[in-house]
Design an enzyme around this catalytic site. Structure first.
Site, PDB file in Angstrom:
ATOM      1  N   ARG A  77      19.274  15.690  20.597  1.00  0.00           N
ATOM      2  CA  ARG A  77      18.143  15.952  21.481  1.00  0.00           C
ATOM      3  C   ARG A  77      18.360  17.314  22.143  1.00  0.00           C
ATOM      4  O   ARG A  77      19.364  17.518  22.839  1.00  0.00           O
ATOM      5  CB  ARG A  77      18.045  14.839  22.542  1.00  0.00           C
ATOM      6  CG  ARG A  77      16.982  15.087  23.559  1.00  0.00           C
ATOM      7  CD  ARG A  77      16.721  13.899  24.492  1.00  0.00           C
ATOM      8  NE  ARG A  77      15.750  14.356  25.470  1.00  0.00           N
ATOM      9  CZ  ARG A  77      15.954  14.364  26.784  1.00  0.00           C
ATOM     10  NH1 ARG A  77      17.044  13.865  27.315  1.00  0.00           N
ATOM     11  NH2 ARG A  77      15.031  14.858  27.591  1.00  0.00           N
ATOM     12  N   HIS A 121      11.704  20.767  29.280  1.00  0.00           N
ATOM     13  CA  HIS A 121      12.882  20.400  30.077  1.00  0.00           C
ATOM     14  C   HIS A 121      13.082  21.518  31.110  1.00  0.00           C
ATOM     15  O   HIS A 121      14.094  22.184  31.145  1.00  0.00           O
ATOM     16  CB  HIS A 121      14.095  20.207  29.165  1.00  0.00           C
ATOM     17  CG  HIS A 121      15.235  19.438  29.779  1.00  0.00           C
ATOM     18  ND1 HIS A 121      15.859  18.390  29.139  1.00  0.00           N
ATOM     19  CD2 HIS A 121      15.884  19.568  30.963  1.00  0.00           C
ATOM     20  CE1 HIS A 121      16.844  17.909  29.895  1.00  0.00           C
ATOM     21  NE2 HIS A 121      16.883  18.618  31.017  1.00  0.00           N
ATOM     22  N   GLU A 166      12.062  13.903  32.595  1.00  0.00           N
ATOM     23  CA  GLU A 166      12.234  13.577  34.010  1.00  0.00           C
ATOM     24  C   GLU A 166      11.182  14.175  34.938  1.00  0.00           C
ATOM     25  O   GLU A 166      11.496  15.020  35.792  1.00  0.00           O
ATOM     26  CB  GLU A 166      13.629  13.999  34.476  1.00  0.00           C
ATOM     27  CG  GLU A 166      14.755  13.366  33.678  1.00  0.00           C
ATOM     28  CD  GLU A 166      16.131  13.618  34.280  1.00  0.00           C
ATOM     29  OE1 GLU A 166      16.260  14.519  35.118  1.00  0.00           O
ATOM     30  OE2 GLU A 166      17.076  12.900  33.908  1.00  0.00           O
ATOM     31  N   ASN A 299      16.834   8.052  31.059  1.00  0.00           N
ATOM     32  CA  ASN A 299      18.099   8.688  31.423  1.00  0.00           C
ATOM     33  C   ASN A 299      18.702   7.846  32.538  1.00  0.00           C
ATOM     34  O   ASN A 299      18.021   7.543  33.523  1.00  0.00           O
ATOM     35  CB  ASN A 299      17.885  10.107  31.943  1.00  0.00           C
ATOM     36  CG  ASN A 299      17.361  11.040  30.863  1.00  0.00           C
ATOM     37  OD1 ASN A 299      17.333  10.684  29.681  1.00  0.00           O
ATOM     38  ND2 ASN A 299      16.949  12.235  31.259  1.00  0.00           N
ATOM     39  N   TYR A 301      22.107   7.499  35.059  1.00  0.00           N
ATOM     40  CA  TYR A 301      23.389   8.022  35.541  1.00  0.00           C
ATOM     41  C   TYR A 301      24.040   7.119  36.580  1.00  0.00           C
ATOM     42  O   TYR A 301      25.242   6.941  36.596  1.00  0.00           O
ATOM     43  CB  TYR A 301      23.204   9.430  36.128  1.00  0.00           C
ATOM     44  CG  TYR A 301      22.954  10.462  35.051  1.00  0.00           C
ATOM     45  CD1 TYR A 301      24.013  11.044  34.374  1.00  0.00           C
ATOM     46  CD2 TYR A 301      21.659  10.814  34.678  1.00  0.00           C
ATOM     47  CE1 TYR A 301      23.804  11.956  33.354  1.00  0.00           C
ATOM     48  CE2 TYR A 301      21.439  11.738  33.655  1.00  0.00           C
ATOM     49  CZ  TYR A 301      22.513  12.310  33.004  1.00  0.00           C
ATOM     50  OH  TYR A 301      22.313  13.206  31.990  1.00  0.00           O
ATOM     51  N   GLU A 357      19.678  10.071  27.968  1.00  0.00           N
ATOM     52  CA  GLU A 357      20.815  10.761  28.593  1.00  0.00           C
ATOM     53  C   GLU A 357      21.645   9.717  29.322  1.00  0.00           C
ATOM     54  O   GLU A 357      21.098   8.806  29.938  1.00  0.00           O
ATOM     55  CB  GLU A 357      20.387  11.799  29.647  1.00  0.00           C
ATOM     56  CG  GLU A 357      19.746  13.039  29.110  1.00  0.00           C
ATOM     57  CD  GLU A 357      19.305  14.001  30.218  1.00  0.00           C
ATOM     58  OE1 GLU A 357      19.889  13.979  31.326  1.00  0.00           O
ATOM     59  OE2 GLU A 357      18.361  14.756  29.979  1.00  0.00           O
TER      60      GLU A 357
HETATM   61  C1  FCB Z   1      19.469  15.134  34.212  1.00  0.00           C
HETATM   62  C2  FCB Z   1      18.889  16.326  33.481  1.00  0.00           C
HETATM   63  C3  FCB Z   1      19.894  17.077  32.662  1.00  0.00           C
HETATM   64  C4  FCB Z   1      21.216  17.188  33.372  1.00  0.00           C
HETATM   65  C5  FCB Z   1      21.683  15.830  33.813  1.00  0.00           C
HETATM   66  C6  FCB Z   1      23.033  15.829  34.481  1.00  0.00           C
HETATM   67  O1  FCB Z   1      18.728  14.903  35.363  1.00  0.00           O
HETATM   68  O2  FCB Z   1      17.850  15.910  32.628  1.00  0.00           O
HETATM   69  O3  FCB Z   1      19.332  18.329  32.363  1.00  0.00           O
HETATM   70  O4  FCB Z   1      21.088  18.045  34.429  1.00  0.00           O
HETATM   71  O5  FCB Z   1      20.766  15.271  34.684  1.00  0.00           O
END
Ligand code: FCB
Length: 467
Positions: A77, A121, A166, A299, A301, A357
């Site tokens: 990607r 992006h 995002e 995504n 995290y 992500e």
């Molecule tokens: C996400 C973004 C990516 C990177 C990661 C850590 O929010 O999509 O570009 O910055 O976080």
């Protein structure tokens, strides 16, 4: 110890984005982006750096494909830089810009790696920002024009397309909190921006399908589950508030064709909207936004823990002990990925989901043997993959996993201070060094399985980086 297998055909992948890796920001006719400009403003980038060179991927992409091949990736990607394709924002197409991605796509296909491009992006042409950027409704047509130009050229070889990465970050970090380009502090503008992003997604989806009948089109949302700090009514409501602001504001329009009423009321109460009639919504918009998706990219995290502040206002919970934080200060919470996937599946039932992500920032030095022993990143990946696999067993149609990121890169407002890569990058020499996590991921892609206890990586001979 046992090996947890993934279904045949599960897509093992990694992700990057144009502004974070390409560099070459003034080459071959590329126009200026809002991030090039933002980085010129003193104090906006933590280490005073800029993305002018980044990983120099624009010149080193052939080598980078070799690393992807070595990792055993099924898909990659990346994102396409609008200022390379249409430097003026609208109108004239810059042929070398398209040529670059054309060659990249061919290189990936030759290596047996599926190209998985994202159209936006975050690197908006600065000229469009000068005309109001995402706050101006005209940008919707501009994005459709740009998307059509790209898909017309690459659509004979590329099937999967992401429109936006995002939207929450673009709207909130860029226009409400000012941490990201264009650096505004205007909550009302952020809502308008979010709407234009969603609308441009819907309209572009139609245009892409017009160019490529077999296209699979989706959008990527950064899902962050909000949990109440306690089971008090106030904390539970704070978590509801967060979910409305962060997740449902985007996913409800996409899947249900309407903004969530409770979150609208929250915005009216905060003074960001005059009334519940959203002034930026025109007839037909919500139908355009809710055009069916072929897939949803998520995504993931971390999570957020919410509480009611002294005056009842929703806020991030204080004084909650967190076991493990990454260098971003984000709590490591794999269970949140399981919860998020289950929630999205039950609430919205996308046909297919990709984890577009997932990853962690940890800075490990290169040791005396030239090794980057990033054990915490391996643990992070392993535990999130196991959580994802459990969600699959419980019915979630998860089809692939994109590790963030292929290599260390320009991490937006943090510059080069946060390292997310499977490959370390020495930004002086541009040397790429596979971290232990890369060796580990290579085993995962080869075996289509994750070992549920061990984080060991191949040692000795097999550590040789034999590309
Ligand atoms: C996400 C973004 C990516 C990177 C990661 C850590 O929010 O999509 O570009 O910055 O976080």
């Amino acid at each position: 110890m046992s090996r947890i297998s993934f279904p045949d055909g599960f897509i093992w992948a990694a992700a990057t984005s144009s502004q974070q890796i390409e560099g070459a920001v003034t080459e071959d006719g590329r126009g200026m982006s809002i991030w090039d400009r933002f980085a010129m403003v003193s104090g906006k980038i933590e280490d005073g750096s800029n993305p002018a060179v980044a990983c120099d991927h624009y010149h080193r992409w052939r080598e980078d494909i070799e690393y992807m091949k070595w990792l055993g990736l099924d898909a990659y990607r990346f994102s396409i830089a609008w200022p390379r394709i249409i430097p003026g924002g609208t109108g004239q197409i810059n042929a070398p810009g398209l040529d670059f991605y054309d060659a990249l796509v061919d290189g990936l296909l030759e290596a047996g790696i599926e190209p998985f491009p994202t159209l936006y992006h975050w690197d908006l042409p600065q000229v469009l920002q000068d005309k109001g950027g995402w706050a101006s409704r005209d940008i919707v047509d501009a994005f459709v024009e740009y998307s059509a130009a790209v898909t017309r050229r690459l659509g004979d070889r590329v099937q999967s397309w992401v429109t936006h990465n995002e939207p929450w970050c673009i709207a909130t970090l860029g226009h409400e909190e000012g941490h990201h380009a264009p650096g505004l502090h205007e909550p009302a503008t952020a809502l308008r921006v979010a709407h234009h992003l969603l609308l441009s997604h819907g309209r572009a989806t139609e245009a892409i399908r017009g160019e490529i009948p077999k296209a699979e089109v989706g959008i990527v949302h950064n899902y962050c589950p909000g949990y109440p700090a306690t089971d008090s009514a106030g904390d539970i409501d704070a978590a509801r508030w967060f979910d409305g602001f962060f997740n449902r504001w985007y996913l409800d329009p996409l899947f249900k064709g309407a903004y969530p009423a409770d979150a609208i009321a929250d915005r009216v109460a905060a003074g960001h909207l005059e009334s519940a009639d959203l002034p930026f919504v025109q007839d037909g918009d919500m139908a355009a936004i809710s055009i069916p998706l072929d897939f949803l990219g998520l995504n993931y995290y971390s999570r957020n823990i919410m509480e009611a502040g002294p005056d009842g206002e929703p806020r991030d919970a204080k004084n909650i002990p967190k076991e493990e934080l990454t260098d971003m200060g984000w709590e490591v919470y794999p269970e949140g990925l399981y919860d998020s996937l289950m929630k999205v599946h039950s609430e919205y039932a996308p046909k297919k989901i990709y984890i577009a992500e997932n990853g962690a920032a940890y800075d490990y030095p290169v040791d005396a043997n030239g090794r980057i022993a990033d054990i915490k990143r391996v643990t992070y990946f392993r535990d999130h993959l196991l959580a994802a696999r459990r969600a699959m067993a419980d019915g979630v149609p998860l089809k692939g996993y994109f590790a963030w990121s292929l290599m260390d890169n320009f991490e937006w407002g943090f510059g080069f201070t946060k390292r997310f890569g499977l490959f370390g990058v020495d930004f002086e020499t541009q040397q790429r060094i596979p971290k232990d996590s890369a060796f580990w991921y290579r085993e995962v892609t080869a075996s289509n399985a994750v070992d549920d206890t061990s984080t060991s990586t191949p040692q000795g001979e097999s550590r040789a980086f034999d590309r």
